[in-house]
Design an enzyme around this catalytic site. Sequence first.
Site, PDB file in Angstrom:
ATOM      1  NE  ARG A  49      -3.673   2.613   0.741  1.00 15.97           N
ATOM      2  CZ  ARG A  49      -4.740   2.881   1.476  1.00 15.97           C
ATOM      3  NH1 ARG A  49      -5.222   1.982   2.291  1.00 15.97           N
ATOM      4  NH2 ARG A  49      -5.317   4.049   1.399  1.00 15.97           N
ATOM      5  NE  ARG A  58      -8.265   1.840  -0.610  1.00 11.87           N
ATOM      6  CZ  ARG A  58      -9.063   2.689  -1.256  1.00 11.87           C
ATOM      7  NH1 ARG A  58      -8.588   3.462  -2.194  1.00 11.87           N
ATOM      8  NH2 ARG A  58     -10.334   2.776  -0.957  1.00 11.87           N
ATOM      9  CG  ASP A  61      -8.676   0.995   2.744  1.00 15.34           C
ATOM     10  OD1 ASP A  61      -7.993   1.543   3.630  1.00 15.34           O
ATOM     11  OD2 ASP A  61      -9.772   1.427   2.369  1.00 15.34           O
ATOM     12  CG  ASP A  63     -10.892   1.954   6.758  1.00 16.51           C
ATOM     13  OD1 ASP A  63      -9.866   2.639   6.569  1.00 16.51           O
ATOM     14  OD2 ASP A  63     -11.774   1.803   5.896  1.00 16.51           O
TER      15      ASP A  63
END
Length: 128
Positions: A49, A58, A61, A63
Site C-alpha cells: 500500500r 490500493r 485498505d 480501517d
Amino acid sequence: MRRSGWWRSAAWPDPSAPAYLNGVAIVETKLSPRELLAQVLALEATFGRRRSEPNAARTLDIDLIAYGRQAINEAGLVVPHPRAHERLFVMGPLAEISPDWRHPALGRTATELAASATVGRDAWPMHA
C-alpha cells in the site's frame, strides 16, 4: 476473536476496476488506539500500500472502525470511523458477526446500520 466472511462490492470511484473484497474482524489488543493504527498502517505497507492520493488504487485498505466504546477525534485518528455507519460493505460484515454491536456515538446496532446504509448498496456476501 471473530471475523466475517468476504463481501464483494464494486470498486470506487471507478466501478470498472476489479471489485473489492471486504470483511470485518473483531480483535482484542493491549495496544493503544494510536499504536494499533500504526500497526495497521505498517501491515498495509507490507502488502504494498502506498498512500499517494485519496482514493488511489490500493492492494490493501484496513480501517479502524471502532475501539471499544471510545470516541476519539485527534489529528490522524478518528474513531468511530466517521463514515463506516453509512457503508453496507462495513456494516453488513459487522452485522454478520456481531449483529447487536452498537455504534459508540449513534447508539444504533450493526444490523440497523446495515439496513439503513446508503453507500455500497451493491455489497453482497460471497458465502451466501
